[in-house]
Design an enzyme around this catalytic site. Structure first.
Site, mmCIF file in Angstrom:
data_model
loop_
_atom_site.group_PDB
_atom_site.id
_atom_site.type_symbol
_atom_site.label_atom_id
_atom_site.label_comp_id
_atom_site.label_asym_id
_atom_site.label_seq_id
_atom_site.Cartn_x
_atom_site.Cartn_y
_atom_site.Cartn_z
ATOM 1 N N GLN A 93 0.856 -1.198 0.000
ATOM 2 C CA GLN A 93 0.000 0.000 0.000
ATOM 3 C C GLN A 93 0.889 1.245 0.000
ATOM 4 O O GLN A 93 0.406 2.352 -0.112
ATOM 5 C CB GLN A 93 -0.861 0.017 1.260
ATOM 6 C CG GLN A 93 -1.818 -1.149 1.364
ATOM 7 C CD GLN A 93 -2.376 -1.248 2.775
ATOM 8 O OE1 GLN A 93 -3.379 -0.628 3.109
ATOM 9 N NE2 GLN A 93 -1.722 -2.022 3.617
ATOM 10 N N HIS A 111 -1.568 1.355 -4.252
ATOM 11 C CA HIS A 111 -1.985 2.747 -4.020
ATOM 12 C C HIS A 111 -1.139 3.740 -4.817
ATOM 13 O O HIS A 111 -1.142 4.927 -4.520
ATOM 14 C CB HIS A 111 -1.930 3.090 -2.521
ATOM 15 C CG HIS A 111 -3.014 2.425 -1.732
ATOM 16 N ND1 HIS A 111 -3.023 2.366 -0.349
ATOM 17 C CD2 HIS A 111 -4.147 1.791 -2.125
ATOM 18 C CE1 HIS A 111 -4.103 1.720 0.064
ATOM 19 N NE2 HIS A 111 -4.795 1.349 -0.992
ATOM 20 N N CYS A 138 3.431 18.240 -19.815
ATOM 21 C CA CYS A 138 3.552 16.779 -19.994
ATOM 22 C C CYS A 138 4.560 16.502 -21.107
ATOM 23 O O CYS A 138 4.435 17.044 -22.212
ATOM 24 C CB CYS A 138 2.186 16.191 -20.354
ATOM 25 S SG CYS A 138 2.282 14.481 -20.913
ATOM 26 N N GLY A 178 2.972 -4.351 9.096
ATOM 27 C CA GLY A 178 2.915 -2.903 9.337
ATOM 28 C C GLY A 178 1.746 -2.189 8.709
ATOM 29 O O GLY A 178 1.898 -1.082 8.198
ATOM 30 N N ASN A 204 3.526 -6.838 13.135
ATOM 31 C CA ASN A 204 3.180 -5.429 13.378
ATOM 32 C C ASN A 204 3.735 -5.020 14.730
ATOM 33 O O ASN A 204 4.127 -5.860 15.550
ATOM 34 C CB ASN A 204 1.645 -5.277 13.354
ATOM 35 C CG ASN A 204 1.188 -3.844 13.112
ATOM 36 O OD1 ASN A 204 1.705 -2.902 13.721
ATOM 37 N ND2 ASN A 204 0.225 -3.666 12.238
HETATM 38 P P1 OAD Z 1 -1.387 3.245 9.028
HETATM 39 O O1 OAD Z 1 -0.720 4.527 9.405
HETATM 40 O O2 OAD Z 1 -2.867 3.203 9.033
HETATM 41 O O3 OAD Z 1 -0.882 2.082 9.981
HETATM 42 C C1 OAD Z 1 0.469 1.893 10.243
HETATM 43 C C2 OAD Z 1 0.658 0.553 10.901
HETATM 44 O O4 OAD Z 1 2.050 0.337 11.059
HETATM 45 C C3 OAD Z 1 0.032 0.422 12.285
HETATM 46 O O5 OAD Z 1 -0.649 -0.813 12.375
HETATM 47 C C4 OAD Z 1 1.242 0.438 13.235
HETATM 48 O O6 OAD Z 1 1.048 -0.381 14.384
HETATM 49 C C5 OAD Z 1 2.312 -0.163 12.365
HETATM 50 N N1 OAD Z 1 3.677 0.260 12.713
HETATM 51 C C6 OAD Z 1 4.119 1.479 13.053
HETATM 52 N N2 OAD Z 1 5.444 1.480 13.254
HETATM 53 C C7 OAD Z 1 5.866 0.203 13.022
HETATM 54 C C8 OAD Z 1 7.129 -0.447 13.050
HETATM 55 N N3 OAD Z 1 8.251 0.193 13.351
HETATM 56 N N4 OAD Z 1 7.163 -1.769 12.774
HETATM 57 C C9 OAD Z 1 6.043 -2.449 12.455
HETATM 58 N N5 OAD Z 1 4.816 -1.887 12.392
HETATM 59 C C10 OAD Z 1 4.724 -0.567 12.669
HETATM 60 O O7 OAD Z 1 -0.788 2.810 7.607
HETATM 61 P P2 OAD Z 1 -1.380 1.795 6.513
HETATM 62 O O8 OAD Z 1 -2.065 0.647 7.158
HETATM 63 O O9 OAD Z 1 -0.301 1.524 5.548
HETATM 64 O O10 OAD Z 1 -3.699 5.150 1.627
HETATM 65 O O11 OAD Z 1 -2.457 2.730 5.825
HETATM 66 C C11 OAD Z 1 -3.195 2.235 4.748
HETATM 67 C C12 OAD Z 1 -3.493 3.345 3.773
HETATM 68 O O12 OAD Z 1 -4.087 4.451 4.478
HETATM 69 C C13 OAD Z 1 -2.281 3.981 3.136
HETATM 70 O O13 OAD Z 1 -1.805 3.266 2.010
HETATM 71 C C14 OAD Z 1 -2.786 5.332 2.721
HETATM 72 C C15 OAD Z 1 -3.488 5.688 4.011
HETATM 73 O O14 OAD Z 1 -4.446 6.664 3.979
HETATM 74 C C16 OAD Z 1 -3.825 6.095 0.687
HETATM 75 O O15 OAD Z 1 -3.190 7.142 0.703
HETATM 76 C C17 OAD Z 1 -4.794 5.727 -0.389
#
Ligand code: OAD
Length: 241
Positions: A93, A111, A138, A178, A204
Site C-alpha cells: 500500500q 496505491h 507533460c 505494518g 506489526n
Molecule cells: P497506518 O498509518 O494506518 O498504519 C500503520 C501501521 O504500522 C500500524 O498498524 C502500526 O502499528 C504499524 N507500525 C508502526 N510502526 C511500526 C514499526 N516500526 N514496525 C512495524 N509496524 C509498525 O498505515 P497503513 O495501514 O499503511 O492510503 O495505511 C493504509 C493506507 O491508508 C495507506 O496506504 C494510505 C493511508 O491513507 C492512501 O493514501 C490511499
C-alpha cells in the site's frame, strides 16, 4: 507454520514497514493524517479545488523519500524473494520505492507510486524525481495542467486489484506487515487468503484492527520481526529439502 507446505507467498505491506526508515505512518501518533486533512490533499475533489496544495503535499513527500533508505525489513523481504524456491509477491500500500531499492522485483503498488506522475490529458505515466506544478508540461502531449500524482486517492479504485485477488485466491501463506487493517480493500485481503486455505500471519508493532483473523501474530518493530520471520521461513524450507 514450519510443518506446513508453503509454495506461494503473498506479502501485504503498509506504512509500518517504512517507519524505521524515517517515513511517518498515517495513523500513529504524529502520523501524516494528524498533520494534514486527508480531504484537503488526498481526494480527487481536493485536487480539483486546490491542485497547487496537493502538488505541494506530494512534492514534499517525494523530497522526504529521496533522503531515506530501505531498512532491515525491506532487505529481509528481498532476500526471501531471492532465496525462496516458491513464488512470492509483495503487494504494497506504500507509495515509496523502498522495496525496489532493497532489491525486491515482484512488487505491486496498489496505491500508486510517489515517484510517478500521470497526465490526465493523454494518460502518459512517467517516473520523475523532480517537483511537479500545475504549470509543468507533460513530456508526451506537451500540454500543461494535466499532470497529477500517480497515487490512488480516497474515492478512487486501487490499481491491479484483479491480479491481486487472483494471487490471493491461490496463495498458501499470507503475511501482513505494518498495516493498521483500517483501509479497504487491503484490510479484507486476509479474509480472502484465509478462505483460500492460506496460513495467515500478522507482523506489526501492535495488533491491527483485523488481528483476530490471522492464525499467527508476531509483535515488535518491523526491523526485528520481519528478518526473524524470514530466517525462520527459509530455515523451515531448507529442512524440507
Ligand atoms: P497506518 O498509518 O494506518 O498504519 C500503520 C501501521 O504500522 C500500524 O498498524 C502500526 O502499528 C504499524 N507500525 C508502526 N510502526 C511500526 C514499526 N516500526 N514496525 C512495524 N509496524 C509498525 O498505515 P497503513 O495501514 O499503511 O492510503 O495505511 C493504509 C493506507 O491508508 C495507506 O496506504 C494510505 C493511508 O491513507 C492512501 O493514501 C490511499
Amino acid at each position: 507454520m514450519s510443518s506446513r507446505e508453503v509454495k506461494r507467498i503473498v506479502i501485504l505491506t503498509g506504512a509500518g514497514i517504512s517507519a524505521e526508515s524515517g517515513i511517518p505512518t498515517f495513523r500513529d501518533k504524529g502520523g501524516i493524517w494528524e498533520r494534514y486533512r486527508l480531504e484537503e490533499v488526498a481526494t480527487p475533489e481536493a485536487f480539483r479545488k486546490n491542485p497547487d496544495l496537493v502538488h505541494e503535499f506530494y512534492n514534499l513527500r517525494q523530497r522526504e523519500l529521496l533522503k531515506v533508505f530501505p531498512n532491515a525489513a525491506h532487505h529481509a523481504l528481498a532476500e526471501l524473494e531471492r532465496k525462496y524456491p516458491g513464488g512470492m509477491l509483495i503487494v504494497t500500500q506504500n507509495v515509496d520505492d523502498l522495496h525496489e531499492r532493497a532489491g525486491s522485483k515482484n512488487v505491486i503498488h496498489m496505491h500508486g507510486e510517489l515517484l510517478k506522475v500521470r497526465c490526465e490529458k493523454c494518460g502518459h505515466i512517467f517516473r520523475t524525481e523532480g517537483e511537479i506544478f500545475t504549470s509543468t508540461v507533460c513530456p508526451a502531449c506537451n500540454q500543461k495542467g494535466g499532470l497529477r500524482p500517480h497515487i490512488v486517492w480516497f474515492g478512487e479504485i486501487p490499481f491491479h486489484l484483479e491480479e491481486i485477488y487472483r494471487v490471493l485466491e491461490i496463495c498458501d501463506l499470507f503475511v501482513a506487515i505494518g498495516t493498521s487493517g483500517t483501509v479497504y480493500p487491503a484490510a479484507g485481503f486476509v479474509e480472502i487468503a484465509r478462505q483460500a486455505g492460506a496460513w495467515c500471519v500478522e507482523l506489526n508493532l501492535k495488533p491491527s484492527a483485523v488481528a483476530d483473523l490471522f492464525h499467527e501474530q508476531h509483535y515488535g518493530p518491523a526491523t526485528r520481526v520481519v528478518p526473524a520471520f524470514v530466517q525462520e521461513l527459509l530455515q523451515s524450507q531448507k529442512r524440507k529439502l
